[in-house]
Scaffold this motif. Structure first.
Motif, PDB file in Angstrom:
ATOM      1  N   THR A   1      -6.292  -5.995   2.926  1.00  0.00           N
ATOM      2  CA  THR A   1      -6.296  -7.430   2.613  1.00  0.00           C
ATOM      3  C   THR A   1      -5.479  -8.198   3.646  1.00  0.00           C
ATOM      4  O   THR A   1      -5.849  -9.300   4.042  1.00  0.00           O
TER       5      THR A   1
ATOM      6  N   CYS B   1       0.081  -1.673   4.858  1.00  0.00           N
ATOM      7  CA  CYS B   1      -0.334  -0.256   4.937  1.00  0.00           C
ATOM      8  C   CYS B   1      -1.458  -0.079   3.933  1.00  0.00           C
ATOM      9  O   CYS B   1      -1.500   0.923   3.213  1.00  0.00           O
ATOM     10  N   ASP B   2      -2.329  -1.061   3.830  1.00  0.00           N
ATOM     11  CA  ASP B   2      -3.290  -1.079   2.733  1.00  0.00           C
ATOM     12  C   ASP B   2      -4.673  -0.546   3.133  1.00  0.00           C
ATOM     13  O   ASP B   2      -5.682  -0.912   2.516  1.00  0.00           O
TER      14      ASP B   2
ATOM     15  N   GLY C   1      -0.134   4.502   0.197  1.00  0.00           N
ATOM     16  CA  GLY C   1      -0.921   5.679   0.580  1.00  0.00           C
ATOM     17  C   GLY C   1      -0.075   6.557   1.488  1.00  0.00           C
ATOM     18  O   GLY C   1       1.165   6.536   1.422  1.00  0.00           O
ATOM     19  N   VAL C   2      -0.724   7.310   2.342  1.00  0.00           N
ATOM     20  CA  VAL C   2      -0.009   8.226   3.235  1.00  0.00           C
ATOM     21  C   VAL C   2       0.932   7.435   4.156  1.00  0.00           C
ATOM     22  O   VAL C   2       2.111   7.778   4.326  1.00  0.00           O
ATOM     23  N   GLY C   3       0.436   6.338   4.747  1.00  0.00           N
ATOM     24  CA  GLY C   3       1.253   5.545   5.658  1.00  0.00           C
ATOM     25  C   GLY C   3       2.394   4.843   4.929  1.00  0.00           C
ATOM     26  O   GLY C   3       3.554   4.914   5.360  1.00  0.00           O
TER      27      GLY C   3
ATOM     28  N   TRP D   1     -13.749   5.806  -0.137  1.00  0.00           N
ATOM     29  CA  TRP D   1     -13.260   7.195  -0.147  1.00  0.00           C
ATOM     30  C   TRP D   1     -13.711   7.970  -1.378  1.00  0.00           C
ATOM     31  O   TRP D   1     -13.741   9.189  -1.376  1.00  0.00           O
TER      32      TRP D   1
ATOM     33  N   VAL E   1     -10.504  14.759  -0.670  1.00  0.00           N
ATOM     34  CA  VAL E   1     -10.689  16.196  -0.419  1.00  0.00           C
ATOM     35  C   VAL E   1      -9.577  16.631   0.532  1.00  0.00           C
ATOM     36  O   VAL E   1      -8.455  16.157   0.439  1.00  0.00           O
ATOM     37  N   GLY E   2      -9.900  17.527   1.476  1.00  0.00           N
ATOM     38  CA  GLY E   2      -8.843  18.032   2.352  1.00  0.00           C
ATOM     39  C   GLY E   2      -8.575  17.108   3.517  1.00  0.00           C
ATOM     40  O   GLY E   2      -9.373  16.223   3.847  1.00  0.00           O
TER      41      GLY E   2
ATOM     42  N   ASP F   1      -4.457   2.970   8.833  1.00  0.00           N
ATOM     43  CA  ASP F   1      -5.869   2.567   8.828  1.00  0.00           C
ATOM     44  C   ASP F   1      -6.047   1.050   8.823  1.00  0.00           C
ATOM     45  O   ASP F   1      -7.057   0.543   9.316  1.00  0.00           O
TER      46      ASP F   1
ATOM     47  N   ARG G   1     -18.611  15.181   2.135  1.00  0.00           N
ATOM     48  CA  ARG G   1     -17.368  15.956   2.146  1.00  0.00           C
ATOM     49  C   ARG G   1     -17.210  16.608   0.795  1.00  0.00           C
ATOM     50  O   ARG G   1     -17.615  16.047  -0.227  1.00  0.00           O
TER      51      ARG G   1
ATOM     52  N   ARG H   1      -5.719  16.175   0.127  1.00  0.00           N
ATOM     53  CA  ARG H   1      -5.034  14.881   0.210  1.00  0.00           C
ATOM     54  C   ARG H   1      -4.185  14.625  -1.031  1.00  0.00           C
ATOM     55  O   ARG H   1      -3.107  14.035  -0.945  1.00  0.00           O
TER      56      ARG H   1
ATOM     57  N   GLU I   1       1.782  -0.727  -4.631  1.00  0.00           N
ATOM     58  CA  GLU I   1       0.488  -0.042  -4.586  1.00  0.00           C
ATOM     59  C   GLU I   1      -0.447  -0.653  -5.630  1.00  0.00           C
ATOM     60  O   GLU I   1      -0.062  -0.851  -6.776  1.00  0.00           O
ATOM     61  N   ALA I   2      -1.706  -0.866  -5.202  1.00  0.00           N
ATOM     62  CA  ALA I   2      -2.658  -1.548  -6.093  1.00  0.00           C
ATOM     63  C   ALA I   2      -3.076  -0.701  -7.296  1.00  0.00           C
ATOM     64  O   ALA I   2      -3.206  -1.222  -8.404  1.00  0.00           O
TER      65      ALA I   2
ATOM     66  N   PHE J   1      -1.864  -6.583  -3.766  1.00  0.00           N
ATOM     67  CA  PHE J   1      -1.471  -7.607  -2.794  1.00  0.00           C
ATOM     68  C   PHE J   1      -2.611  -8.605  -2.610  1.00  0.00           C
ATOM     69  O   PHE J   1      -3.775  -8.215  -2.472  1.00  0.00           O
TER      70      PHE J   1
ATOM     71  N   GLY K   1       0.840  -1.202   0.000  1.00  0.00           N
ATOM     72  CA  GLY K   1       0.000   0.000   0.000  1.00  0.00           C
ATOM     73  C   GLY K   1       0.871   1.247   0.000  1.00  0.00           C
ATOM     74  O   GLY K   1       1.679   1.465   0.900  1.00  0.00           O
TER      75      GLY K   1
HETATM   76  C1  LIG Z   1      -8.404   7.562  -2.468  1.00  0.00           C
HETATM   77  C2  LIG Z   1      -8.375   7.979  -1.022  1.00  0.00           C
HETATM   78  C3  LIG Z   1      -8.950   9.187  -0.652  1.00  0.00           C
HETATM   79  C4  LIG Z   1      -8.940   9.598   0.670  1.00  0.00           C
HETATM   80  N1  LIG Z   1      -9.501  10.779   0.986  1.00  0.00           N
HETATM   81  C5  LIG Z   1      -9.454  11.221   2.250  1.00  0.00           C
HETATM   82  C6  LIG Z   1      -9.986  12.480   2.582  1.00  0.00           C
HETATM   83  O1  LIG Z   1     -10.487  13.191   1.726  1.00  0.00           O
HETATM   84  N2  LIG Z   1      -9.958  12.894   3.880  1.00  0.00           N
HETATM   85  C7  LIG Z   1      -9.395  12.097   4.841  1.00  0.00           C
HETATM   86  O2  LIG Z   1      -9.370  12.504   6.010  1.00  0.00           O
HETATM   87  N3  LIG Z   1      -8.868  10.907   4.554  1.00  0.00           N
HETATM   88  C8  LIG Z   1      -8.886  10.445   3.294  1.00  0.00           C
HETATM   89  N4  LIG Z   1      -8.339   9.226   2.988  1.00  0.00           N
HETATM   90  C9  LIG Z   1      -7.788   8.407   4.081  1.00  0.00           C
HETATM   91  C10 LIG Z   1      -6.474   8.859   4.613  1.00  0.00           C
HETATM   92  O3  LIG Z   1      -5.542   8.968   3.589  1.00  0.00           O
HETATM   93  C11 LIG Z   1      -6.073   7.820   5.625  1.00  0.00           C
HETATM   94  O4  LIG Z   1      -7.063   7.744   6.643  1.00  0.00           O
HETATM   95  C12 LIG Z   1      -4.817   8.133   6.362  1.00  0.00           C
HETATM   96  O5  LIG Z   1      -3.964   8.913   5.619  1.00  0.00           O
HETATM   97  C13 LIG Z   1      -4.097   6.847   6.808  1.00  0.00           C
HETATM   98  O6  LIG Z   1      -3.261   6.392   5.762  1.00  0.00           O
HETATM   99  P1  LIG Z   1      -3.081   4.890   5.332  1.00  0.00           P
HETATM  100  O7  LIG Z   1      -1.801   4.849   4.575  1.00  0.00           O
HETATM  101  O8  LIG Z   1      -3.267   3.973   6.473  1.00  0.00           O
HETATM  102  O9  LIG Z   1      -4.278   4.607   4.348  1.00  0.00           O
HETATM  103  P2  LIG Z   1      -4.522   5.178   2.875  1.00  0.00           P
HETATM  104  O10 LIG Z   1      -3.965   6.534   2.724  1.00  0.00           O
HETATM  105  O11 LIG Z   1      -5.949   4.944   2.607  1.00  0.00           O
HETATM  106  O12 LIG Z   1      -3.630   4.227   1.943  1.00  0.00           O
HETATM  107  C14 LIG Z   1      -3.885   2.864   1.694  1.00  0.00           C
HETATM  108  C15 LIG Z   1      -3.282   2.506   0.347  1.00  0.00           C
HETATM  109  O13 LIG Z   1      -3.264   1.101   0.166  1.00  0.00           O
HETATM  110  C16 LIG Z   1      -3.648   0.808  -1.156  1.00  0.00           C
HETATM  111  N5  LIG Z   1      -4.171  -0.572  -1.189  1.00  0.00           N
HETATM  112  C17 LIG Z   1      -5.359  -1.018  -0.735  1.00  0.00           C
HETATM  113  N6  LIG Z   1      -5.466  -2.341  -0.928  1.00  0.00           N
HETATM  114  C18 LIG Z   1      -4.307  -2.743  -1.506  1.00  0.00           C
HETATM  115  C19 LIG Z   1      -3.806  -4.017  -1.952  1.00  0.00           C
HETATM  116  N7  LIG Z   1      -4.543  -5.139  -1.849  1.00  0.00           N
HETATM  117  N8  LIG Z   1      -2.571  -4.076  -2.516  1.00  0.00           N
HETATM  118  C20 LIG Z   1      -1.823  -2.943  -2.636  1.00  0.00           C
HETATM  119  N9  LIG Z   1      -2.239  -1.723  -2.237  1.00  0.00           N
HETATM  120  C21 LIG Z   1      -3.458  -1.628  -1.680  1.00  0.00           C
HETATM  121  C22 LIG Z   1      -4.677   1.871  -1.469  1.00  0.00           C
HETATM  122  O14 LIG Z   1      -4.872   2.025  -2.858  1.00  0.00           O
HETATM  123  C23 LIG Z   1      -4.076   3.094  -0.815  1.00  0.00           C
HETATM  124  O15 LIG Z   1      -3.201   3.791  -1.676  1.00  0.00           O
HETATM  125  C24 LIG Z   1      -8.339   8.764   1.677  1.00  0.00           C
HETATM  126  C25 LIG Z   1      -7.765   7.554   1.299  1.00  0.00           C
HETATM  127  C26 LIG Z   1      -7.762   7.140  -0.036  1.00  0.00           C
HETATM  128  C27 LIG Z   1      -7.114   5.818  -0.426  1.00  0.00           C
END
Ligand SMILES: Cc1cc2nc3c(=O)[nH]c(=O)nc-3n(C[C@H](O)[C@H](O)[C@H](O)COP(=O)(O)OP(=O)(O)OC[C@H]3O[C@@H](n4cnc5c(N)ncnc54)[C@H](O)[C@@H]3O)c2cc1C
Length: 425
Positions: A182, A176-177, A18-20, A261, A49-50, A318, A203, A110, A39-40, A136, A16
Motif C-alpha cells: 500500500t 515492508c508490506d 512478514g519476513v522483512g 501467495w 510452501v518452502g 518485496d 508450487r 515459510r 501487520e494486517a 495500513f 508489515g
Molecule cells: C502468505 C505468504 C506466503 C508466501 N509464500 C511464499 C512461498 O511459499 N515461497 C516464497 O518463495 N515466498 C513466499 N512468500 C513471499 C516471501 O515471504 C517474500 O518474497 C520474501 O520473504 C520478502 O519478504 P517481505 O517481508 O518483503 O514480504 P512478505 O513476507 O510477503 O511480507 C509482507 C507482509 O506485509 C503484510 N501486509 C500487506 N499489506 C499490508 C498492510 N496494508 N498493512 C499491514 N500489513 C500488510 C502481509 O500480510 C505480510 O505479512 C510468501 C508471502 C506471504 C505473505
C-alpha cells in the motif's frame, strides 16, 4: 467504526510483519532502536510452501541469534544440482557450509521461518510491539515526524468483529508490506500492473523419501518443455526419515492467474508436462500427485522504481523490489535490506538522511538483481543445455558445454546477489 487518538512516539514504524518486517524489528532491536510492527492479518496462518535463504542472508540471521532454531526446523542444503528433462546429469556444486562458507544455504517451510522470526520478535521487543489486525492505509509526514494511519479489526465480545482506526506517530515509516504494498502504491501512484514473464508456476509440498544426498536442491528441464525445482524443506517428518519436499513446477504459457501467495492450484493443469519424468533417483509425477497442497503463482515482477525514500517514508523487501522467484533471492534480499537500513539508522542522528543512505546502498544493486533474474538466474545453465541440444538427449555433456562455462554461469549470479565466496569475504 470509531477513532482512537494518536499515540505519541518516536518509534520506527514498521508496516508489515512478514519476513522483512520481522527481521527489521530484530535488527533495530539489536542496535537499540525502538520500533513497532503493524501487520494486517488478524492472526498467523500457515500459508505458503518452502523457501530458500542463501548464505548472504543466513549470515545476518546467525548474527541475530535465530539461525540455529531455523536450521533445526529446516535443512542446510548440501548441493545444487542440475539435470535435463531426460534425467541426464548436467552440473552439481556444493552449497553453503558444504562449499566451505561459514553460513548455510537454508531450505525451510515459510511457516517455520515466519514462526521463528515472530517468536524472537515478540520475546525481544515485547508482545505489544508486534500488532496484528492493523491494516495500513496511508502515511504522511511533517518536518518532525511521520504518521501512519491504520484500520484495526478486532473480535468483538458478542461475536463478529469491530473496526476502529488509529494513527501512529513515529520517526519514520518503513513499508515492508510485500508484493501488494500500500505504501508503494501511495508513493508511486502511476505504476502499471505486474509484468508477466511468460511462465506460470505451481508450487506444493509432498511427503516423500529422501533423494540424491537427502539435502539436494534439484533443478530439472527448461521452461519451454517444463521445469522443476525440488528440495526437502523439513527433515524426518514421521520418525522414519520421510521428508517434506518443496517443489515448483513451471511451464511457458500465456495462461496465468493474478498473483496471490495463497491461490489454490490444480494438478490437472500441469501434470501432463511432467508425466514421463520418471528418473532412477526420483519419480517426479509420483511426487506431484502425492502433494499435500498445490498453489498457483504467475512468474511476475515489476519494473524497478527510481526512488524508495520520500523524506521519512521508505520501502523494503518485496515492496521495494519485487522480483521473479527464480534465484531463491526474495527473502534473502529483504533480509539484506534490513541490515543496511538498520545500520544507516544507527549511524545517523538524522533519520531522513539515513533513509537516503539506505536507498543509495540498496536500490542500485537490487535493480540489477531484478533484471538479472529475468534473463540469467542460476538455472540459465539449463537454458544453455536445452538450447544447444535442441531440447534432446545428449551423448556426452562435454560436447555440449564445458565445465568452465557451467561454473561461469553459476558464479556470475552468486557474485551479483552477494553470496559468492568473494562477495561474502
Ligand atoms: C502468505 C505468504 C506466503 C508466501 N509464500 C511464499 C512461498 O511459499 N515461497 C516464497 O518463495 N515466498 C513466499 N512468500 C513471499 C516471501 O515471504 C517474500 O518474497 C520474501 O520473504 C520478502 O519478504 P517481505 O517481508 O518483503 O514480504 P512478505 O513476507 O510477503 O511480507 C509482507 C507482509 O506485509 C503484510 N501486509 C500487506 N499489506 C499490508 C498492510 N496494508 N498493512 C499491514 N500489513 C500488510 C502481509 O500480510 C505480510 O505479512 C510468501 C508471502 C506471504 C505473505
Amino acid at each position: 467504526m470509531h477513532h482512537r487518538a494518536s499515540v505519541d512516539s518516536q518509534d520506527v514504524i514498521v508496516v508489515g510483519g512478514g519476513v522483512g518486517g520481522l527481521t527489521l524489528a530484530l535488527e533495530l532491536h539489536r542496535l537499540g532502536i525502538a520500533c513497532r510492527v503493524f501487520e494486517a492479518v488478524p492472526k498467523v496462518s500457515q500459508v505458503g510452501v518452502g523457501i530458500t535463504v542463501l548464505p548472504h542472508a543466513t549470515r545476518i540471521l546467525a548474527e541475530l541469534g535465530v539461525l540455529d532454531a531455523l536450521v533445526a526446523r529446516g535443512l542446510s542444503a548440501r548441493e545444487s544440482v542440475f539435470y535435463n528433462r531426460f534425467g541426464q546429469f548436467v552440473f552439481r556444486e556444493p552449497t553453503g557450509e558444504y562449499a566451505g562458507l561459514k553460513w548455510p544455504q537454508l531450505s525451510i517451510h515459510r511457516a517455520d521461518l515466519y514462526d521463528v522470526l515472530l517468536e524472537a520478535a515478540r520475546e525481544r521487543l515485547g508482545d505489544d510491539r508486534v500488532v496484528f489486525g492493523a491494516r495500513f492505509l496511508r502515511a504522511d509526514q511533517d518536518s518532525g515526524a511521520a504518521y501512519a494511519h491504520f484500520e484495526q479489526v478486532a473480535p468483538s465480545p458478542g461475536g463478529g468483529t469491530s473496526t476502529s482506526s488509529f494513527t501512529q506517530r513515529g520517526s519514520v515509516v518503513i513499508g515492508c508490506d510485500g508484493i501488494h504494498s500500500t505504501l508503494r502504491r501511495q508513493l508511486h501512484s502511476n505504476e502499471g500492473p505486474p509484468i508477466y514473464q511468460g511462465l506460470n508456476m505451481w508450487r506444493g509440498v509432498t511427503r516423500w523419501s529422501p533423494f540424491l544426498t537427502g539435502a539436494s536442491m534439484l533443478r530439472v528441464g527448461w521452461y519451454s518443455s517444463g521445469k522443476l525445482t525440488i528440495y526437502p524443506c523439513r527433515d524426518d517428518v514421521d520418525g522414519q526419515g520421510t521428508q517434506l519436499m518443496n517443489w515448483i513446477a513451471a511451464v511457458e504459457t500465456s495462461r496465468h492467474v493474478d498473483r496471490d501467495w495463497g491461490r489454490q492450484g490444480r494438478l490437472e493443469d500441469f501434470i501432463a508436462t511432467f508425466e514421463d519424468w520418471t528418473f532412477d533417483f526420483l519419480d517426479v509425477p509420483g511426487v506431484l500427485r502425492a502433494a499435500d497442497s498445490i498453489l498457483e503463482y504467475p512468474m511476475v515482477d515489476q519494473e524497478p522504481i527510481s526512488r524508495w525514500t520520500f523524506g521519512r517514508l521508505t520501502l523494503l523487501g518485496d515492496a521495494a523490489h519485487p522480483m521473479v522467484p527464480r534465484g531463491s533471492n526474495g527473502a534473502g534480499q529483504a533480509i539484506v535490506d534490513c541490515r543496511s537500513l538498520a545500520s544507516a539508522l544507527s549511524q545517523s542522528l538524522d533519520f531522513v538522511e539515513a533513509l537516503k543512505v539506505y536507498e543509495a546502498d540498496r536500490l542500485p544493486v537490487t535493480t540489477k538483481i531484478v533484471y538479472k533474474n529475468r534473463v540469467d538466474p542460476p538455472d540459465a545453465i539449463l537454458r544453455e543445455v536445452c538450447t544447444r541440444t535442441n531440447d534432446q538427449r545428449f551423448d556426452r555433456l562435454e560436447d555440449v558445454i564445458s565445465d568452465a562455462e557451467l561454473q561461469g554461469l553459476s558464479e556470475g549470479y552468486k557474485h551479483l546477489t552477494g553470496y559468492s565466496r568473494r562477495a561474502l569475504a
